[in-house]
Write an enzyme that holds these catalytic residues in place. Structure first.
Site, PDB file in Angstrom:
ATOM      1  N   TYR A 242      -1.462  -0.994  10.901  1.00  0.00           N
ATOM      2  CA  TYR A 242      -1.736  -1.540   9.566  1.00  0.00           C
ATOM      3  C   TYR A 242      -0.549  -1.288   8.632  1.00  0.00           C
ATOM      4  CZ  TYR A 242      -3.435  -1.602   4.751  1.00  0.00           C
ATOM      5  OH  TYR A 242      -3.552  -1.829   3.393  1.00  0.00           O
TER       6      TYR A 242
ATOM      7  N   LYS B  41       2.432  -3.862   6.626  1.00  0.00           N
ATOM      8  CA  LYS B  41       2.825  -3.875   5.204  1.00  0.00           C
ATOM      9  C   LYS B  41       4.340  -3.688   5.067  1.00  0.00           C
ATOM     10  CE  LYS B  41      -1.231  -4.481   3.327  1.00  0.00           C
ATOM     11  NZ  LYS B  41      -1.584  -5.781   2.767  1.00  0.00           N
TER      12      LYS B  41
ATOM     13  N   SER C 183       0.835  -1.200   0.000  1.00  0.00           N
ATOM     14  CA  SER C 183       0.000   0.000   0.000  1.00  0.00           C
ATOM     15  C   SER C 183       0.866   1.245   0.000  1.00  0.00           C
ATOM     16  CB  SER C 183      -0.857  -0.022   1.269  1.00  0.00           C
ATOM     17  OG  SER C 183      -1.447   1.231   1.487  1.00  0.00           O
TER      18      SER C 183
HETATM   19  P1  NAD Z   1     -10.851  -6.845   1.377  1.00  0.00           P
HETATM   20  O1  NAD Z   1     -11.011  -6.825   2.848  1.00  0.00           O
HETATM   21  O2  NAD Z   1     -12.036  -6.550   0.546  1.00  0.00           O
HETATM   22  O3  NAD Z   1     -10.234  -8.244   0.912  1.00  0.00           O
HETATM   23  C1  NAD Z   1      -9.375  -9.001   1.724  1.00  0.00           C
HETATM   24  C2  NAD Z   1      -9.926 -10.425   1.764  1.00  0.00           C
HETATM   25  O4  NAD Z   1      -9.079 -11.233   2.565  1.00  0.00           O
HETATM   26  C3  NAD Z   1     -11.326 -10.507   2.358  1.00  0.00           C
HETATM   27  O5  NAD Z   1     -12.173 -11.201   1.481  1.00  0.00           O
HETATM   28  C4  NAD Z   1     -11.130 -11.262   3.664  1.00  0.00           C
HETATM   29  O6  NAD Z   1     -12.248 -12.064   3.991  1.00  0.00           O
HETATM   30  C5  NAD Z   1      -9.888 -12.090   3.350  1.00  0.00           C
HETATM   31  N1  NAD Z   1      -9.108 -12.464   4.526  1.00  0.00           N
HETATM   32  C6  NAD Z   1      -8.703 -11.674   5.549  1.00  0.00           C
HETATM   33  N2  NAD Z   1      -7.999 -12.396   6.444  1.00  0.00           N
HETATM   34  C7  NAD Z   1      -7.938 -13.663   5.960  1.00  0.00           C
HETATM   35  C8  NAD Z   1      -7.356 -14.862   6.441  1.00  0.00           C
HETATM   36  N3  NAD Z   1      -6.681 -14.903   7.599  1.00  0.00           N
HETATM   37  N4  NAD Z   1      -7.510 -15.995   5.715  1.00  0.00           N
HETATM   38  C9  NAD Z   1      -8.191 -15.971   4.553  1.00  0.00           C
HETATM   39  N5  NAD Z   1      -8.768 -14.859   4.045  1.00  0.00           N
HETATM   40  C10 NAD Z   1      -8.646 -13.716   4.757  1.00  0.00           C
HETATM   41  O7  NAD Z   1      -9.661  -5.828   1.024  1.00  0.00           O
HETATM   42  P2  NAD Z   1      -9.188  -5.278  -0.384  1.00  0.00           P
HETATM   43  O8  NAD Z   1      -9.555  -3.838  -0.444  1.00  0.00           O
HETATM   44  O9  NAD Z   1      -9.599  -6.175  -1.469  1.00  0.00           O
HETATM   45  O10 NAD Z   1      -7.623  -5.344  -0.163  1.00  0.00           O
HETATM   46  C11 NAD Z   1      -6.851  -6.449  -0.579  1.00  0.00           C
HETATM   47  C12 NAD Z   1      -5.410  -6.236  -0.146  1.00  0.00           C
HETATM   48  O11 NAD Z   1      -4.941  -5.005  -0.688  1.00  0.00           O
HETATM   49  C13 NAD Z   1      -5.226  -6.149   1.371  1.00  0.00           C
HETATM   50  O12 NAD Z   1      -4.023  -6.809   1.692  1.00  0.00           O
HETATM   51  C14 NAD Z   1      -5.099  -4.655   1.611  1.00  0.00           C
HETATM   52  O13 NAD Z   1      -4.324  -4.378   2.740  1.00  0.00           O
HETATM   53  C15 NAD Z   1      -4.406  -4.184   0.338  1.00  0.00           C
HETATM   54  N6  NAD Z   1      -4.689  -2.766   0.035  1.00  0.00           N
HETATM   55  C16 NAD Z   1      -5.979  -2.341  -0.099  1.00  0.00           C
HETATM   56  C17 NAD Z   1      -6.237  -0.997  -0.376  1.00  0.00           C
HETATM   57  C18 NAD Z   1      -7.643  -0.490  -0.509  1.00  0.00           C
HETATM   58  O14 NAD Z   1      -7.842   0.717  -0.478  1.00  0.00           O
HETATM   59  N7  NAD Z   1      -8.659  -1.320  -0.709  1.00  0.00           N
HETATM   60  C19 NAD Z   1      -5.172  -0.100  -0.519  1.00  0.00           C
HETATM   61  C20 NAD Z   1      -3.876  -0.573  -0.385  1.00  0.00           C
HETATM   62  C21 NAD Z   1      -3.633  -1.925  -0.115  1.00  0.00           C
HETATM   63  C1  UD1 Z   2      -6.839   5.381   3.868  1.00  0.00           C
HETATM   64  C2  UD1 Z   2      -5.904   4.827   4.912  1.00  0.00           C
HETATM   65  C3  UD1 Z   2      -4.694   4.213   4.218  1.00  0.00           C
HETATM   66  C4  UD1 Z   2      -5.136   3.148   3.219  1.00  0.00           C
HETATM   67  C5  UD1 Z   2      -6.093   3.826   2.218  1.00  0.00           C
HETATM   68  C6  UD1 Z   2      -6.637   2.877   1.205  1.00  0.00           C
HETATM   69  C7  UD1 Z   2      -6.249   6.259   6.883  1.00  0.00           C
HETATM   70  C8  UD1 Z   2      -5.642   7.296   7.777  1.00  0.00           C
HETATM   71  N1  UD1 Z   2      -5.507   5.909   5.812  1.00  0.00           N
HETATM   72  O1  UD1 Z   2      -6.123   6.331   3.162  1.00  0.00           O
HETATM   73  O2  UD1 Z   2      -3.843   3.627   5.163  1.00  0.00           O
HETATM   74  O3  UD1 Z   2      -4.015   2.622   2.526  1.00  0.00           O
HETATM   75  O4  UD1 Z   2      -7.203   4.368   2.967  1.00  0.00           O
HETATM   76  O5  UD1 Z   2      -7.469   1.934   1.812  1.00  0.00           O
HETATM   77  O6  UD1 Z   2      -7.326   5.750   7.150  1.00  0.00           O
HETATM   78  N2  UD1 Z   2     -12.132  11.683   3.487  1.00  0.00           N
HETATM   79  C9  UD1 Z   2     -13.109  12.567   3.899  1.00  0.00           C
HETATM   80  N3  UD1 Z   2     -14.242  12.062   4.454  1.00  0.00           N
HETATM   81  C10 UD1 Z   2     -14.457  10.715   4.610  1.00  0.00           C
HETATM   82  C11 UD1 Z   2     -13.448   9.817   4.165  1.00  0.00           C
HETATM   83  C12 UD1 Z   2     -12.294  10.339   3.627  1.00  0.00           C
HETATM   84  O7  UD1 Z   2     -12.956  13.775   3.779  1.00  0.00           O
HETATM   85  O8  UD1 Z   2     -15.516  10.315   5.131  1.00  0.00           O
HETATM   86  C13 UD1 Z   2     -10.911  12.219   2.857  1.00  0.00           C
HETATM   87  C14 UD1 Z   2      -9.621  11.877   3.576  1.00  0.00           C
HETATM   88  O9  UD1 Z   2      -9.306  12.847   4.552  1.00  0.00           O
HETATM   89  C15 UD1 Z   2      -8.624  11.837   2.405  1.00  0.00           C
HETATM   90  C16 UD1 Z   2      -9.462  11.361   1.218  1.00  0.00           C
HETATM   91  O10 UD1 Z   2     -10.819  11.630   1.574  1.00  0.00           O
HETATM   92  O11 UD1 Z   2      -8.168  13.143   2.113  1.00  0.00           O
HETATM   93  C17 UD1 Z   2      -9.315   9.869   0.945  1.00  0.00           C
HETATM   94  O12 UD1 Z   2      -9.568   9.152   2.140  1.00  0.00           O
HETATM   95  P1  UD1 Z   2      -9.594   7.549   2.187  1.00  0.00           P
HETATM   96  O13 UD1 Z   2     -10.480   7.042   1.116  1.00  0.00           O
HETATM   97  O14 UD1 Z   2      -9.901   7.147   3.598  1.00  0.00           O
HETATM   98  O15 UD1 Z   2      -8.125   7.119   1.800  1.00  0.00           O
HETATM   99  P2  UD1 Z   2      -6.715   7.555   2.440  1.00  0.00           P
HETATM  100  O16 UD1 Z   2      -6.871   8.625   3.440  1.00  0.00           O
HETATM  101  O17 UD1 Z   2      -5.797   7.820   1.313  1.00  0.00           O
END
Ligand code: NAD
Ligand code: UD1
Length: 356
Positions: A148, A152, A124
């Site tokens: 979190y 990572k 991330s």
């Molecule tokens: P998500 O929660 O929708 O998907 C993660 C999946 O992993 C879920 O279906 C959950 O049930 C499964 N899971 C969790 N723990 C498990 C375990 N112990 N055994 C088996 N399955 C398990 O999240 P996502 O948004 O799809 O994210 C996927 C990956 O990408 C994560 O590692 C997350 O940290 C990373 N990531 C997500 C974002 C984002 O904004 N969505 C941003 C940066 C990184």
């Molecule tokens: C958040 C996480 C980050 C994670 C990323 C993607 C935090 C502090 N950081 O980041 O670790 O990798 O999500 O999952 O939670 N915002 C509002 N109102 C809201 C929600 C968000 O104003 O209700 C603003 C935030 O201040 C930010 C932007 O929208 O400026 C995006 O927010 P968000 O979607 O939560 O993502 P990140 O802050 O980038």
């Protein structure tokens, strides 16, 4: 030969499964449904018309994982499974360290045992901590602001050590910026538990009337309109980045880190405007205090992925908003029929229970 997808029922995993199946990969999917629903697996099959084996197992369950590797001819793993909510990680750090770190350790141990050494890992942009220079390249200083983020960072280090010990490994570490949007069928999308933490699902739930108004976290940041800037990337573009990373890991050994972002930042208010235009819905908002731990600006330099993987994000902000809105309209309760009855949740003991 098949690709194992951990966390394949989740938001990014489900979209990646669809793109892999469309590209004719054989896949095996594993998920414990701690943050997702079995319905997502059905929908992946519905979209693609393809079938695959699904294992409802927990990555921490070493015996089941080992059995699964014995039963299948796996050539590579895309590892999405993990917990991802920043606030929750502050409340339940041990659950986060165990779920994210121990499960990755277990997975890599079993992979090594079965001589499967191609891995694509979900990292991330959070590993850049509070960035000071923009756009953010892979060479920017690293630092995490919460448990979190630390999971990572630690996993990234662990994977680099693993490669140092055995140069047959081929590992792509993908640092995602802000994934939004949904598959254009409207059948799969983001289905957060409880009130969304992230901006886009919050906006779509205000637009559909489940939430009253958006709280904009701060309008005094050093940006043009004072609200925070992020690099929003369409989840299908992100999914396609995994296919490119998979191709790359099959061809070479090494450990490489890639930013997956668009290279362009949008403010919160620009996102609200773009969404209102795409949906024709008003999104009422109020300005509130900044969210602790938020950075002002975060957007990628995606050049390394362009050169190294031959990947660029193609979808624009209007398509991200249209697709997010289509998913929300078609599925007002996400994958659930009754929103309140079947949400899993995290407890102090660190496990998930259905039907709170
Ligand atoms: P998500 O929660 O929708 O998907 C993660 C999946 O992993 C879920 O279906 C959950 O049930 C499964 N899971 C969790 N723990 C498990 C375990 N112990 N055994 C088996 N399955 C398990 O999240 P996502 O948004 O799809 O994210 C996927 C990956 O990408 C994560 O590692 C997350 O940290 C990373 N990531 C997500 C974002 C984002 O904004 N969505 C941003 C940066 C990184
Ligand atoms: C958040 C996480 C980050 C994670 C990323 C993607 C935090 C502090 N950081 O980041 O670790 O990798 O999500 O999952 O939670 N915002 C509002 N109102 C809201 C929600 C968000 O104003 O209700 C603003 C935030 O201040 C930010 C932007 O929208 O400026 C995006 O927010 P968000 O979607 O939560 O993502 P990140 O802050 O980038």
């Amino acid at each position: 030969m098949a690709v194992l997808i951990t966390g394949g029922a989740g938001y990014i995993g489900s979209h990646t499964c669809v793109e892999l199946l469309n590209a004719n990969y054989e896949i095996i999917v594993l998920d414990n449904f701690s943050n997702s629903k079995p319905e997502a697996i059905k929908r992946i099959k519905e979209i693609t018309g393809r079938s695959f084996t699904f294992y409802p197992i927990d990555l921490l369950d070493e015996d089941s994982l080992d059995k699964m590797f014995r039963e299948n001819d796996i050539e590579a793993v895309i590892h999405f499974a993990g917990l991802k909510a920043v606030g929750e990680s502050i409340d339940f750090p041990l659950t986060y360290y165990s779920t994210n770190i121990i499960s990755t350790l277990t997975l890599c141990t079993i992979m090594q045992r079965h001589h499967v050494k191609n891995l694509v890992f979900s990292s991330s942009a959070t590993v850049y901590g509070t960035p000071e220079t923009f756009p953010i390249s892979e060479k920017n200083p690293l630092g995490a602001l919460n448990p979190y983020g630390r999971t990572k960072l630690m996993i990234e280090e662990m994977l680099k050590d693993l490669y140092q010990s055995d140069q047959d490994w081929s590992i792509s570490i993908l640092r995602y910026f802000n994934p939004v949007g949904a598959h254009d069928s409207g059948l799969i999308g983001e289905d957060p538990n409880g009130n969304p933490n992230n901006l886009m699902p919050y906006i779509t739930q205000v637009a559909i009337g489940k939430l009253n108004e958006l709280s904009v976290f701060g309008d005094q940041y050093p940006t043009a309109d004072g609200t925070g800037i992020r690099d929003y990337i369409h989840v299908v573009d992100l999914a396609l980045g995994h296919l490119k990373a998979l191709e790359k890991t099959a061809l070479s050994s090494g450990v490489e880190v890639y930013n997956l972002g668009t290279g362009k930042g949008y403010s919160v208010l620009e996102m609200v405007k773009a969404f209102e235009k795409a949906s024709g819905k008003q999104v009422p908002f109020k300005i509130v205090s900044p969210r602790p731990g938020d950075v002002a600006i975060c957007y990628a330099n995606p050049d390394k992925a362009k050169v190294g993987l031959g990947w660029i994000a193609k979808k624009q902000i209007d398509e991200m908003c249209e697709d997010a809105w289509r998913w929300q309209k078609k599925n007002p309760n996400g994958y659930s029929k009754n929103y309140n009855l079947d949400r899993p949740y995290l407890t102090g003991e660190g496990f998930f229970v259905g039907n709170k």
